[in-house]
Design a protein around this motif. Structure first.
Motif, mmCIF file in Angstrom:
data_model
loop_
_atom_site.group_PDB
_atom_site.id
_atom_site.type_symbol
_atom_site.label_atom_id
_atom_site.label_comp_id
_atom_site.label_asym_id
_atom_site.label_seq_id
_atom_site.Cartn_x
_atom_site.Cartn_y
_atom_site.Cartn_z
ATOM 1 N N GLY A 145 -4.049 -7.080 4.656
ATOM 2 C CA GLY A 145 -4.712 -6.434 5.788
ATOM 3 C C GLY A 145 -5.914 -7.184 6.312
ATOM 4 O O GLY A 145 -5.915 -8.418 6.387
ATOM 5 N N ARG A 146 -6.931 -6.416 6.715
ATOM 6 C CA ARG A 146 -8.155 -6.999 7.274
ATOM 7 C C ARG A 146 -9.365 -6.656 6.415
ATOM 8 O O ARG A 146 -10.355 -7.369 6.424
ATOM 9 C CB ARG A 146 -8.417 -6.456 8.694
ATOM 10 N N ASP A 147 -9.285 -5.509 5.739
ATOM 11 C CA ASP A 147 -10.441 -5.020 4.975
ATOM 12 C C ASP A 147 -10.043 -4.610 3.565
ATOM 13 O O ASP A 147 -10.662 -3.734 2.973
ATOM 14 C CB ASP A 147 -11.078 -3.822 5.696
ATOM 15 N N MET A 148 -9.001 -5.226 3.030
ATOM 16 C CA MET A 148 -8.531 -4.857 1.689
ATOM 17 C C MET A 148 -9.600 -5.192 0.644
ATOM 18 O O MET A 148 -9.896 -4.397 -0.232
ATOM 19 C CB MET A 148 -7.220 -5.591 1.350
ATOM 20 N N TYR A 187 -1.502 1.039 10.561
ATOM 21 C CA TYR A 187 -2.198 1.105 11.854
ATOM 22 C C TYR A 187 -1.188 1.073 13.001
ATOM 23 O O TYR A 187 -1.331 1.785 13.998
ATOM 24 C CB TYR A 187 -3.217 -0.041 11.978
ATOM 25 N N ARG A 188 -0.160 0.267 12.835
ATOM 26 C CA ARG A 188 0.880 0.204 13.871
ATOM 27 C C ARG A 188 1.624 1.538 13.984
ATOM 28 O O ARG A 188 1.930 2.008 15.079
ATOM 29 C CB ARG A 188 1.878 -0.914 13.559
ATOM 30 N N LEU A 189 1.934 2.150 12.830
ATOM 31 C CA LEU A 189 2.627 3.439 12.833
ATOM 32 C C LEU A 189 1.781 4.511 13.507
ATOM 33 O O LEU A 189 2.291 5.342 14.266
ATOM 34 C CB LEU A 189 2.929 3.870 11.386
ATOM 35 N N VAL A 194 -10.147 7.145 12.276
ATOM 36 C CA VAL A 194 -8.799 6.658 11.976
ATOM 37 C C VAL A 194 -8.832 5.870 10.668
ATOM 38 O O VAL A 194 -8.014 6.082 9.761
ATOM 39 C CB VAL A 194 -8.243 5.770 13.126
ATOM 40 N N ARG A 195 -9.818 4.999 10.525
ATOM 41 C CA ARG A 195 -9.923 4.188 9.297
ATOM 42 C C ARG A 195 -10.143 5.091 8.085
ATOM 43 O O ARG A 195 -9.556 4.893 7.035
ATOM 44 C CB ARG A 195 -11.062 3.153 9.407
ATOM 45 N N GLY A 196 -10.973 6.101 8.273
ATOM 46 C CA GLY A 196 -11.244 7.038 7.172
ATOM 47 C C GLY A 196 -9.982 7.792 6.786
ATOM 48 O O GLY A 196 -9.678 7.962 5.597
HETATM 49 O O1 DC Z 1 -1.627 -7.102 10.464
HETATM 50 P P1 DC Z 1 -1.078 -6.467 11.744
HETATM 51 O O2 DC Z 1 -0.976 -7.405 12.906
HETATM 52 O O3 DC Z 1 0.193 -5.728 11.502
HETATM 53 O O4 DC Z 1 -2.189 -5.361 12.133
HETATM 54 C C1 DC Z 1 -2.181 -4.668 13.358
HETATM 55 C C2 DC Z 1 -3.606 -4.280 13.753
HETATM 56 O O5 DC Z 1 -4.101 -3.298 12.832
HETATM 57 C C3 DC Z 1 -4.626 -5.412 13.733
HETATM 58 O O6 DC Z 1 -4.881 -5.929 15.008
HETATM 59 C C4 DC Z 1 -5.882 -4.803 13.205
HETATM 60 C C5 DC Z 1 -5.462 -3.542 12.540
HETATM 61 N N1 DC Z 1 -5.658 -3.571 11.076
HETATM 62 C C6 DC Z 1 -6.907 -3.247 10.596
HETATM 63 O O7 DC Z 1 -7.826 -3.014 11.377
HETATM 64 N N2 DC Z 1 -7.109 -3.166 9.249
HETATM 65 C C7 DC Z 1 -6.125 -3.435 8.383
HETATM 66 N N3 DC Z 1 -6.348 -3.352 7.068
HETATM 67 C C8 DC Z 1 -4.839 -3.812 8.869
HETATM 68 C C9 DC Z 1 -4.644 -3.874 10.226
#
Ligand code: DC
Length: 228
Positions: free
Chosen positions: A129-132, A39-41, A108-110
């Motif tokens: 991550g957030r949604d692994m 996501y950062r990239l 973007v997520r897709g």
């Molecule tokens: O973990 P991080 O701080 O490097 O993630 C940066 C942003 O990317 C975070 O604010 C939310 C998003 N992100 C996400 O929505 N889903 C993920 N699996 C990983 C990160």
């Protein structure tokens, strides 16, 4: 043949999941997916190519042409984007905020979904991550949801960035963490939340070693059960 086992580690910014994921992957000799880096990239490339952070179609097309390489392992990992070393550039808070903004867009997520699933290889994967555990690898053998108080997370992030030579301010970091939590948990697409079958660990009063031991213990039990 069964697909390679996945250990999903989700949680809010600064909960220590990145460090935990690196350590667990090293101990088990598993591959590592730092999904936040993707996501950062994407956010970094959007800024570089002047793609608007609300232009879903252009952002999804951008993801499709990103040439991303991770070199090395653990703390020594280098991230290359189209041949440019962006390891440091993608770590700053502005890039994190931009990543959090574009992460709310379903296109973007897709677009990032297949890219993330491609990291799944034998002998196994630790995905951070957030949604692994909820979206990307719902069949993960272990799902950890790691949290800590916002104050504690700001303190940890402060130390981490300071050690890397960034000029940071604790109060500003706390505000940013709270803003990011708010956005990541409130978004409609894949919000930050623990999977129903996740094990929630609050690390506010725990050391990274204590959390790591707990997860490795779980891994020993469940990976054994999977291979039996
Ligand atoms: O973990 P991080 O701080 O490097 O993630 C940066 C942003 O990317 C975070 O604010 C939310 C998003 N992100 C996400 O929505 N889903 C993920 N699996 C990983 C990160």
């Amino acid at each position: 043949m069964n697909p390679a086992p996945v250990i999903a580690i989700d949680g809010p910014s600064g909960s220590g999941k990145g460090t935990l994921a690196v350590r667990v992957a090293e101990r088990l000799s598993f591959h590592l997916l730092d999904s936040g880096a993707l996501y950062r990239l994407t956010a970094y490339a959007a800024l570089r190519d002047s793609v608007g952070d609300d232009d879903e179609a252009a952002l999804a097309a951008l993801v499709a042409r990103l040439a991303i390489k991770f070199h090395g392992a653990g703390d020594a990992v280098r991230v290359l984007l189209d041949g440019e070393d962006v390891t440091r550039a993608i770590r700053d808070e502005a890039c994190g905020m931009a990543a959090s903004r574009i992460a709310g867009l379903s296109a973007v997520r897709g677009a990032l979904l297949a890219l993330q699933r491609n990291f799944r290889r034998a002998p196994g994967l630790v995905a951070d991550g957030r949604d692994m555990g909820t979206v990307v690898f719902p069949d993960a053998v272990i799902k950890i949801f790691l949290t800590a108080s916002a104050q504690e997370r700001a303190q940890r992030r402060y130390k981490q960035l300071k050690d890397k030579g960034f000029d940071v301010n604790l109060r500003a970091l706390l505000e940013e963490i709270e803003a990011r939590d708010q956005r990541d948990t409130q978004r409609t697409v894949a919000p930050l939340t623990a999977a129903d079958d996740a094990i929630v660990i609050d690390s506010t009063a725990l050391s990274i070693e204590q959390v790591q031991d707990r997860v490795l213990e779980l891994a020993a039990q469940r990976l054994q059960a999977v291979t039996d």
